[in-house]
Design a protein around this motif. Structure first.
Motif, PDB file in Angstrom:
ATOM      1  N   VAL A  44      -4.970  17.175 -14.548  1.00  0.00           N
ATOM      2  CA  VAL A  44      -3.583  17.735 -14.981  1.00  0.00           C
ATOM      3  C   VAL A  44      -3.388  19.375 -15.357  1.00  0.00           C
ATOM      4  O   VAL A  44      -2.449  19.728 -14.793  1.00  0.00           O
ATOM      5  N   GLN A  45      -4.447  19.685 -15.757  1.00  0.00           N
ATOM      6  CA  GLN A  45      -4.227  21.302 -16.133  1.00  0.00           C
ATOM      7  C   GLN A  45      -4.190  21.890 -14.800  1.00  0.00           C
ATOM      8  O   GLN A  45      -3.426  22.945 -14.555  1.00  0.00           O
ATOM      9  N   SER A  46      -4.977  21.665 -13.903  1.00  0.00           N
ATOM     10  CA  SER A  46      -5.098  22.446 -12.526  1.00  0.00           C
ATOM     11  C   SER A  46      -4.064  22.288 -11.706  1.00  0.00           C
ATOM     12  O   SER A  46      -3.737  23.268 -11.078  1.00  0.00           O
ATOM     13  N   LEU A  47      -3.036  21.198 -11.781  1.00  0.00           N
ATOM     14  CA  LEU A  47      -1.963  21.132 -11.138  1.00  0.00           C
ATOM     15  C   LEU A  47      -0.773  21.701 -12.148  1.00  0.00           C
ATOM     16  O   LEU A  47       0.138  21.929 -11.686  1.00  0.00           O
ATOM     17  N   GLY A  48      -1.128  22.213 -13.230  1.00  0.00           N
ATOM     18  CA  GLY A  48      -0.164  22.847 -13.857  1.00  0.00           C
ATOM     19  C   GLY A  48       1.107  21.854 -14.435  1.00  0.00           C
ATOM     20  O   GLY A  48       1.971  22.340 -14.606  1.00  0.00           O
ATOM     21  N   VAL A  49       0.660  20.747 -14.738  1.00  0.00           N
ATOM     22  CA  VAL A  49       1.804  19.756 -15.153  1.00  0.00           C
ATOM     23  C   VAL A  49       1.466  19.333 -16.488  1.00  0.00           C
ATOM     24  O   VAL A  49       2.298  18.220 -16.822  1.00  0.00           O
ATOM     25  N   CYS A  50       0.840  19.979 -17.223  1.00  0.00           N
ATOM     26  CA  CYS A  50       0.510  19.445 -18.590  1.00  0.00           C
ATOM     27  C   CYS A  50       1.815  19.170 -19.391  1.00  0.00           C
ATOM     28  O   CYS A  50       1.712  18.220 -20.202  1.00  0.00           O
ATOM     29  N   LYS A  51       2.886  19.937 -19.414  1.00  0.00           N
ATOM     30  CA  LYS A  51       4.130  19.776 -20.179  1.00  0.00           C
ATOM     31  C   LYS A  51       4.881  18.691 -19.842  1.00  0.00           C
ATOM     32  O   LYS A  51       5.544  18.211 -20.697  1.00  0.00           O
ATOM     33  N   LYS A  52       4.451  18.089 -18.580  1.00  0.00           N
ATOM     34  CA  LYS A  52       5.116  16.760 -18.171  1.00  0.00           C
ATOM     35  C   LYS A  52       4.556  15.473 -18.728  1.00  0.00           C
ATOM     36  O   LYS A  52       4.739  14.277 -18.527  1.00  0.00           O
TER      37      LYS A  52
ATOM     38  N   LYS B 255      -0.796  13.665 -10.715  1.00  0.00           N
ATOM     39  CA  LYS B 255       0.536  14.165 -10.270  1.00  0.00           C
ATOM     40  C   LYS B 255       1.528  13.003 -10.546  1.00  0.00           C
ATOM     41  O   LYS B 255       2.521  13.088 -11.197  1.00  0.00           O
ATOM     42  N   TYR B 256       0.958  11.805 -10.226  1.00  0.00           N
ATOM     43  CA  TYR B 256       1.768  10.374 -10.458  1.00  0.00           C
ATOM     44  C   TYR B 256       2.217  10.289 -11.933  1.00  0.00           C
ATOM     45  O   TYR B 256       3.322   9.960 -12.182  1.00  0.00           O
ATOM     46  N   VAL B 257       1.181  10.560 -12.741  1.00  0.00           N
ATOM     47  CA  VAL B 257       1.294  10.362 -14.331  1.00  0.00           C
ATOM     48  C   VAL B 257       2.367  11.403 -14.664  1.00  0.00           C
ATOM     49  O   VAL B 257       3.237  10.981 -15.472  1.00  0.00           O
ATOM     50  N   ALA B 258       2.243  12.579 -14.439  1.00  0.00           N
ATOM     51  CA  ALA B 258       3.124  13.660 -14.617  1.00  0.00           C
ATOM     52  C   ALA B 258       4.269  13.416 -14.388  1.00  0.00           C
ATOM     53  O   ALA B 258       5.471  13.941 -15.057  1.00  0.00           O
ATOM     54  N   ARG B 259       4.678  13.025 -12.988  1.00  0.00           N
ATOM     55  CA  ARG B 259       5.793  12.681 -12.513  1.00  0.00           C
ATOM     56  C   ARG B 259       6.649  11.656 -12.953  1.00  0.00           C
ATOM     57  O   ARG B 259       8.009  11.478 -13.203  1.00  0.00           O
ATOM     58  N   SER B 260       5.754  10.645 -13.696  1.00  0.00           N
ATOM     59  CA  SER B 260       6.612   9.221 -14.259  1.00  0.00           C
ATOM     60  C   SER B 260       7.245   9.639 -15.342  1.00  0.00           C
ATOM     61  O   SER B 260       7.083  10.461 -16.235  1.00  0.00           O
ATOM     62  N   LYS B 261       8.315   8.745 -15.752  1.00  0.00           N
ATOM     63  CA  LYS B 261       9.140   8.781 -16.806  1.00  0.00           C
ATOM     64  C   LYS B 261       8.563   8.114 -18.044  1.00  0.00           C
ATOM     65  O   LYS B 261       9.111   8.063 -19.130  1.00  0.00           O
TER      66      LYS B 261
END
Ligand code: AMP
Length: 393
Positions: free
Chosen positions: A356-364, A336-342
């Motif tokens: 990352v896939q299970s959280l649905g944040v791959c695109k980030k 989550k934190y990696v996906a959120r980071s800039k």
């Protein structure tokens, strides 16, 4: 940089493309996830639009050099054909003359798929005669399978001895991303390393110490480091042969001003089980009969702060025993934190990607590497043998 399909003339050429169609297939032989097939479309379309005759070659599963109908590439052919809205012919037996006949009949813009290359034991043996025969089907070789680029197999490595070899778009993207991160990182550059195979990860630390600002260590590998600084680790996983090297790396990092941050607290349990009772332990103060299964809440907070400030992130390996819901919290939080980071972020390794896939944040995430072993080798500062075979631009 290495040559890509853009750097050569493919019109009228027979182009052998080593793809990675090792997709999950269920009992009914249905493809569960076609991401890997879809990912090759830009390369295939480029070749078709430029008048090539495209010969696709891949492995699927582990048939161990034996024909196995359950691991045939036929379902992959059907899916690809649907995606391209185009018929694709199929070569059942790569070594049979019928395959040469099929190739000879190809027109520009045609596609032929070869049957699972691992039905032949010569593939993983990198048998030279087999590689030569495969190369004989084509004029040019395209490496599009990053995940197997660290293995010297006939269809990934051997074949490039006989015909000119270039990268497909997927391999090009992987190489560009790793080059950018490792050689031109924006700072702070943070590496997050976890997992259990410390013998794979220590060479990564050795290489990254000269490049990064901070290394966050979690997962099973952390306990070898905690032991190295004299902490008690209970029954936690440890590689006793690597304790000395871990100590040397900690010293080296100190000398270079690179921060290595180890967990400060850990979720411990007596067994790998969803029903296991868990207890929190400060690092170095484990009860004798408990083992570390995940990073604890204080560690998660420390890692979060570092990740938030990062401008470049490389992450490989889960920070806990991710297979169990009970021990996956740390890894999911990191995802989550990696996906959120800039930051520009690269993630490699099955469990980190699954998180990352299970959280649905791959695109980030900037780049999810398709290669576990291959990405580790790149992070270790080594050149992938199959990439070495590709012509320089
Ligand atoms: P690797 O292939 O080295 O990235 O390791 C991945 C494996 O590390 C996963 O199967 C995890 O269950 C395992 N792992 C992560 N943390 C721990 C831990 N604390 N103890 C034992 N195994 C772990």
């Amino acid at each position: 940089m290495k040559k890509t399909i853009r750097d050569i003339d493919v019109a009228g050429k027979r182009v052998l493309v080593r793809v990675d169609y090792n997709v999950p297939i269920n009992q009914e032989l249905k493809i569960v996830d076609d991401t890997r097939i879809v990912a090759t479309l830009p390369t295939i379309n480029y070749l078709l639009e430029h008048g090539a005759k495209v010969i696709l070659c891949s492995h699927l599963g582990r048939p161990n050099g034996q024909m196995d109908t359950k691991l045939s590439l036929r379902p992959v052919l059907a899916r690809l054909s649907k995606l391209l809205e185009k018929p694709i012919s199929f070569a059942e037996d790569i070594l049979d003359k019928s395959t040469v006949d099929l190739v000879n009949k190809m027109q520009n813009g045609d596609i032929l798929m070869l049957e699972n290359i691992r039905f032949y034991k010569q593939e993983e043996e990198n048998n030279d005669a087999f590689a030569k025969k495969l190369a004989g089907l084509a004029d040019v070789f395209v490496l599009e399978a990053f995940a197997t680029a660290h293995r010297k197999h006939a269809s990934t490595y051997g074949v490039a001895k006989y015909i000119p070899a270039v990268c497909g778009f997927l391999v090009e993207e992987e190489l560009l991303m790793f080059d950018k991160v490792l050689n031109k990182p924006e700072r702070p550059f943070v590496a997050i390393l976890g997992g259990a195979k410390i013998s794979d990860k220590l060479p990564v630390i050795e290489n990254l110490i000269d490049k990064v600002d901070t290394i966050l260590i979690g997962g099973g590998m952390a306990y070898t480091f905690i032991k190295a600084i004299g902490g008690s680790i209970g029954m936690s996983i440890i590689d006793n042969t690597k304790v000395e090297l871990a100590k040397q790396l900690l010293d080296k990092a100190k000398e270079k001003g690179v921060k290595i941050i180890l967990p400060i607290d850990n979720v411990g349990a007596k067994e790998f089980s969803e029903d296991a009772d868990t207890k929190l332990f400060s690092s170095g103060f484990f009860a004798d009969d408990y083992q570390g299964m995940d990073i604890g809440p204080k560690t998660i907070r420390v890692f979060k702060k570092v990740i938030k400030k990062a401008r470049t992130i490389v992450w490989n390996g889960p920070v806990g025993v991710y297979e169990y819901d009970k021990f996956k919290k740390g890894t999911n939080k990191i995802a989550k934190y990696v996906a959120r980071s800039k930051a520009m972020s690269i993630i490699g390794g099955g469990d980190s990607i699954a998180a990352v896939q299970s959280l649905g944040v791959c695109k980030k995430v900037t780049h999810m590497s398709t290669g576990g072993g291959a990405s580790l080798m790149v992070l270790q500062g080594k050149t992938l043998p199959c990439v070495e075979m590709i012509e320089d631009n």
